[in-house]
Design an enzyme around this catalytic site. Structure first.
Site, PDB file in Angstrom:
ATOM      1  N   CYS A 177       4.745  16.682 -16.612  1.00 30.88           N
ATOM      2  CA  CYS A 177       4.997  16.961 -15.200  1.00 30.88           C
ATOM      3  C   CYS A 177       4.429  18.340 -14.908  1.00 30.88           C
ATOM      4  CB  CYS A 177       6.491  17.000 -14.912  1.00 30.88           C
ATOM      5  SG  CYS A 177       7.337  15.475 -15.344  1.00 30.88           S
ATOM      6  N   ARG A 193      -1.124  16.536 -13.533  1.00 31.09           N
ATOM      7  CA  ARG A 193      -0.106  16.371 -14.575  1.00 31.09           C
ATOM      8  C   ARG A 193       0.862  15.231 -14.261  1.00 31.09           C
ATOM      9  NH1 ARG A 193       0.053  20.804 -17.846  1.00 31.09           N
ATOM     10  NH2 ARG A 193       2.148  20.314 -18.551  1.00 31.09           N
ATOM     11  N   TRP A 236       5.798  13.085 -13.547  1.00 25.80           N
ATOM     12  CA  TRP A 236       5.217  11.955 -14.259  1.00 25.80           C
ATOM     13  C   TRP A 236       6.355  11.429 -15.111  1.00 25.80           C
ATOM     14  CZ3 TRP A 236       3.884  10.186 -19.190  1.00 25.80           C
ATOM     15  CH2 TRP A 236       2.987   9.120 -19.189  1.00 25.80           C
ATOM     16  N   ASN A 282       9.697  20.167 -17.356  1.00 29.38           N
ATOM     17  CA  ASN A 282       8.560  19.407 -17.879  1.00 29.38           C
ATOM     18  C   ASN A 282       8.824  19.223 -19.367  1.00 29.38           C
ATOM     19  OD1 ASN A 282       5.253  20.494 -18.856  1.00 29.38           O
ATOM     20  ND2 ASN A 282       6.036  18.438 -18.753  1.00 29.38           N
ATOM     21  N   GLY A 283       8.871  17.970 -19.817  1.00 25.06           N
ATOM     22  CA  GLY A 283       9.120  17.711 -21.237  1.00 25.06           C
ATOM     23  C   GLY A 283      10.141  16.606 -21.408  1.00 25.06           C
ATOM     24  N   GLU A 317     -14.745  -1.358 -28.860  1.00 24.96           N
ATOM     25  CA  GLU A 317     -14.342  -0.244 -27.987  1.00 24.96           C
ATOM     26  C   GLU A 317     -15.448   0.820 -27.916  1.00 24.96           C
ATOM     27  OE1 GLU A 317     -12.406   0.430 -25.746  1.00 24.96           O
ATOM     28  OE2 GLU A 317     -12.144   2.593 -25.682  1.00 24.96           O
ATOM     29  N   LYS A 361     -17.251   1.914 -24.463  1.00 26.23           N
ATOM     30  CA  LYS A 361     -17.320   3.299 -23.969  1.00 26.23           C
ATOM     31  C   LYS A 361     -18.753   3.632 -23.570  1.00 26.23           C
ATOM     32  CE  LYS A 361     -14.096   4.155 -23.180  1.00 26.23           C
ATOM     33  NZ  LYS A 361     -13.000   3.319 -23.307  1.00 26.23           N
ATOM     34  N   GLU A 409     -19.873   1.634 -20.395  1.00 25.92           N
ATOM     35  CA  GLU A 409     -19.124   2.064 -19.201  1.00 25.92           C
ATOM     36  C   GLU A 409     -19.700   3.325 -18.576  1.00 25.92           C
ATOM     37  OE1 GLU A 409     -14.338   1.605 -19.183  1.00 25.92           O
ATOM     38  OE2 GLU A 409     -15.155   2.525 -20.981  1.00 25.92           O
ATOM     39  N   HIS A 450     -25.885 -13.970 -38.427  1.00 27.47           N
ATOM     40  CA  HIS A 450     -25.894 -15.233 -37.696  1.00 27.47           C
ATOM     41  C   HIS A 450     -26.532 -15.087 -36.320  1.00 27.47           C
ATOM     42  CE1 HIS A 450     -23.546 -17.002 -40.868  1.00 27.47           C
ATOM     43  NE2 HIS A 450     -22.641 -16.043 -40.758  1.00 27.47           N
ATOM     44  N   LYS A 499     -10.306   2.845 -12.170  1.00 27.20           N
ATOM     45  CA  LYS A 499      -9.337   3.191 -13.209  1.00 27.20           C
ATOM     46  C   LYS A 499      -8.302   2.089 -13.375  1.00 27.20           C
ATOM     47  CE  LYS A 499      -7.462   5.732 -16.266  1.00 27.20           C
ATOM     48  NZ  LYS A 499      -8.167   5.587 -17.549  1.00 27.20           N
TER      49      LYS A 499
HETATM   50  C1  G6P Z   1     -10.006  -0.854 -16.052  1.00 28.56           C
HETATM   51  C2  G6P Z   1     -10.219   0.519 -16.656  1.00 28.56           C
HETATM   52  C3  G6P Z   1     -10.177   0.441 -18.186  1.00 28.56           C
HETATM   53  C4  G6P Z   1      -8.863  -0.184 -18.620  1.00 28.56           C
HETATM   54  C5  G6P Z   1      -8.649  -1.550 -17.964  1.00 28.56           C
HETATM   55  C6  G6P Z   1      -7.257  -2.081 -18.237  1.00 28.56           C
HETATM   56  O1  G6P Z   1     -11.075  -1.678 -16.338  1.00 28.56           O
HETATM   57  O2  G6P Z   1     -11.473   1.037 -16.249  1.00 28.56           O
HETATM   58  O3  G6P Z   1     -10.286   1.743 -18.726  1.00 28.56           O
HETATM   59  O4  G6P Z   1      -8.882  -0.335 -20.020  1.00 28.56           O
HETATM   60  O5  G6P Z   1      -8.789  -1.431 -16.552  1.00 28.56           O
HETATM   61  O6  G6P Z   1      -6.333  -1.245 -17.616  1.00 28.56           O
HETATM   62  P1  G6P Z   1      -4.855  -1.050 -18.081  1.00 28.56           P
HETATM   63  O7  G6P Z   1      -4.316  -0.021 -17.128  1.00 28.56           O
HETATM   64  O8  G6P Z   1      -4.169  -2.377 -17.922  1.00 28.56           O
HETATM   65  O9  G6P Z   1      -4.845  -0.600 -19.490  1.00 28.56           O
END
Ligand code: G6P
Length: 608
Positions: free
Chosen positions: A2, A27, A74, A100-101, A481, A485, A488, A504, A603
């Site tokens: 937070c 935060r 948060w 915060n914590g 992954e 990355k 993306e 294959h 996001k």
């Molecule tokens: C979007 C984001 C990814 C994330 C995915 C799933 O595609 O760009 O970074 O992994 O959604 O989101 P979630 O919040 O369910 O992990």
């Protein structure tokens, strides 16, 4: 995570607090609140949602005064609503507090206060501190706080006001940041420098366990036993723009570097001695013994952590586990029965496909657990139990710290459930717990080391059109992954493949300039992956090897070598992904991409 801010001076406190909170919204931003002292007691205003909601409340119902504290939340304990928002006020209406914590022993303190007749309003851990201070108040806020903090376990940055001493804020910290801004005839406290930058550049960083007393005329610092401390403020060179990113060029890089802390937070309170402690989830061993199969549902990066989760759950619980892309699951006519345990994984807790798949399994009578980062979001509200990853807000669209903390969450769940269903023995649990405890430090060591090979690769291969990532078993999802990355944020096409599948099909792509990243840390499949690399080398392919420190064979084979510290193979996906996050980051920055907001992506995907 937070944000907290405090002000004592001649200005309207609410204006300074709102400006500070705006700078701290990174935060957390699920609710916000302020408390102001003006000689008529403490006045509090709160609102759920972004800071603009609080500003709206203040514009119609303002408070005047020159001493105040503010908080942007948060959530960690208690859903984001007005009652759970800070500041919290004590039962006698005199103490107001922001935090915060996490107060780890709040349950026992709450029980004790309830027995003394204190009525709690919120579900937060913070409220206990307000009441403890009111109970212990001895006429001096500083001495009272110094006594009360000795009873707290966990992490905290606390700022407190008392209506009997309306000229001051008293603050302390342990494990959470707190800075003090020194002005002329005014002073400030905050979680972070940006909150005070508009007013002063003179900063004091409060040391662990120390206390501060802040009035209009001055700042006094004390150690835990109230011995006065001398101090010299430093002049910060931070600019307001750079500050939210704490000097990092992008949120993604900042979040990559936050992983040691995020992992430590995820593990905190969930390992006890040699054991995993999942008591917060209130899982029932007998009912778990009746689970016939586990299904993991997720999207995007969370899906890849779910793929690692499958291997972990099968290894430690011996319960058959399947991982599903939530969008596929929904339309696959899935077989659902009450013997099924479903684990939904989501950073945001709001992904539409995951939510919808969860709705279907709930209708079918399956038991449900979530691994989620955002408290009070939709997915945790739907499931029987949630393991929160506590990574703090993730702002960069490409997920980094959410992923590694999800992996740690899966390790905890798999070993914890494995013990409950008698499929993991004490010695194995001890080994994994010890390894997990080392993870934050090992990730930090990896990040501190300037991984030269990563930067060289980014420079050398930024202009290629295709990249291949291969791995096996626990690190097959790491390959997926790593490739995700790269595509993306750099827009280079990349494919994650199981090493054994290269022959294959994808081997046909290999020629002199085609780069493959081979993820081959120590473990059962290392040798097999080395054979796959030999096959690529025999066809003159370029290979970037990611291996455990001291692997001489990998060193000989590699065109570029990236090394990670030695660890248990079940934990290796946490370490192995770090250089791949950095490789994607440096490649994308070399290409001038908008790293935090890549084109066409979002996001949180709240549409199907
Ligand atoms: C979007 C984001 C990814 C994330 C995915 C799933 O595609 O760009 O970074 O992994 O959604 O989101 P979630 O919040 O369910 O992990």
């Amino acid at each position: 995570m937070c944000g907290i801010v405090g002000y004592v001076g001649p200005r309207e406190a609410t204006e300074v607090l709102i400006e500070g909170l705006r700078r701290l919204e990174y935060r957390g931003y699920d609710s916000a609140g302020v408390a102001v002292m003006n000689g008529t007691g403490v006045q509090v205003r709160k609102a759920v949602g972004r800071l603009s909601a609080l500003e709206k409340v203040l514009s119609s119902n303002g408070i005047h005064g020159g001493v105040g504290i503010g908080h942007t939340r948060w959530a960690t304990h208690g859903v984001p609503n007005e009652v759970n928002s800070h500041p919290h006020v004590s039962y006698d209406g005199k103490v107001s507090i922001i935090h915060n914590g996490i107060i780890e022993n709040y349950r026992e303190l709450k029980r004790e206060l309830a027995e003394q007749g204190v009525k709690f309003k919120s579900d937060t851990d913070t409220e206990v501190v307000a009441h403890l201070l009111a109970k212990a108040f001895d006429g001096g806020l500083l001495t009272t706080l110094s006594k009360v903090v000795k009873r707290l376990r966990g992490a905290y940055a606390l700022a407190v006001c008392h209506s009997d001493q309306p000229d001051r804020i008293v603050a302390t910290r342990m494990g959470s940041p707190l800075v003090i801004g020194i002005g002329e005839g005014e002073n400030f406290i905050a979680s972070d420098v940006p909150a005070v930058l508009k007013y002063t550049r003179q900063i004091v960083f409060l040391e662990e366990g120390c206390l501060a007393q802040v009035t209009r005329d001055g700042v006094e610092l004390f150690d835990a036993d109230l011995k006065p401390l001398s101090f010299t403020p430093t002049t910060t060179s931070l600019t307001l723009d750079a500050a939210e990113k704490e000097g990092y060029e992008h949120f993604m890089l900042k979040e990559i570097h936050e992983q040691p802390h995020a992992l430590a937070e995820t593990i905190r309170g969930r390992i006890d001695g040699d054991h995993v402690d999942l008591s917060e989830l209130e899982l029932d061993a007998e009912s778990l013994k009746g689970v016939k199969r586990i299904a993991i549902l997720a999207c995007g990066t969370s899906l890849y952590s779910g793929m690692v989760g499958k291997y972990l759950l099968e290894r430690f619980t011996r319960i058959p586990t399947e991982t599903w892309s939530a969008s596929e699951f929904r339309y696959a006519d899935p077989v659902i029965d009450p013997g099924m345990l479903v684990i939904a994984v989501s950073q945001s807790g709001e992904t539409a496909d995951t939510l919808e798949a969860l709705r279907i399994v709930k209708e079918g009578g399956a038991r449900t657990i979530a691994i989620c980062n955002v408290m009070g979001s939709s997915i945790p509200r739907m499931v029987d139990a949630t393991l929160y990853t506590r990574a703090g807000p993730e702002i960069g669209v490409a997920s980094t710290k959410a992923y590694t903390t999800q992996l740690a969450g899966f390790v905890l769940l798999a070993v914890g459930i494995g013990r409950m269903v008698d499929k993991t023995d004490e010695a194995t649990e001890k080994t994994i717990v010890e390894g997990l405890r080392q993870m934050p430090g090992q990730v930090k060591a990896l990040l501190d080391e300037d991984i030269v090979a990563v930067k060289r690769c980014a420079k050398r291969y930024k202009d290629v059109f295709n990249f291949m990532y291969i791995g096996r078993h626990f690190n097959y999802p790491t390959a997926m992954e790593g490739a995700l990355k790269l595509k993306e944020i750099s827009y280079i096409h990349a494919e994650g493949y199981a090493g054994g599948e290269m022959k294959h099909g994808p081997l046909a792509l290999v020629e002199g300039t085609f780069p493959t990243i081979a993820i081959a840390p120590a473990g059962r499949t290392r040798e097999k992956l080395i054979s796959n690399v030999q096959e690529i080398k025999a066809r003159k392919g370029v290979v970037v090897m990611l291996s455990t420190h001291g692997d001489e064979e990998a060193r000989e084979l590699a065109d570029y070598l990236i090394e990670i510290p030695a660890c248990e193979e079940e934990l290796s996906p946490i370490l192995a992904v770090i250089p791949l996050q950095l490789l994607a980051y440096y490649t994308a920055t070399q290409l001038g991409r908008d790293v935090d907001k890549p084109r066409n992506l979002a996001k949180s995907v709240t549409v199907e």
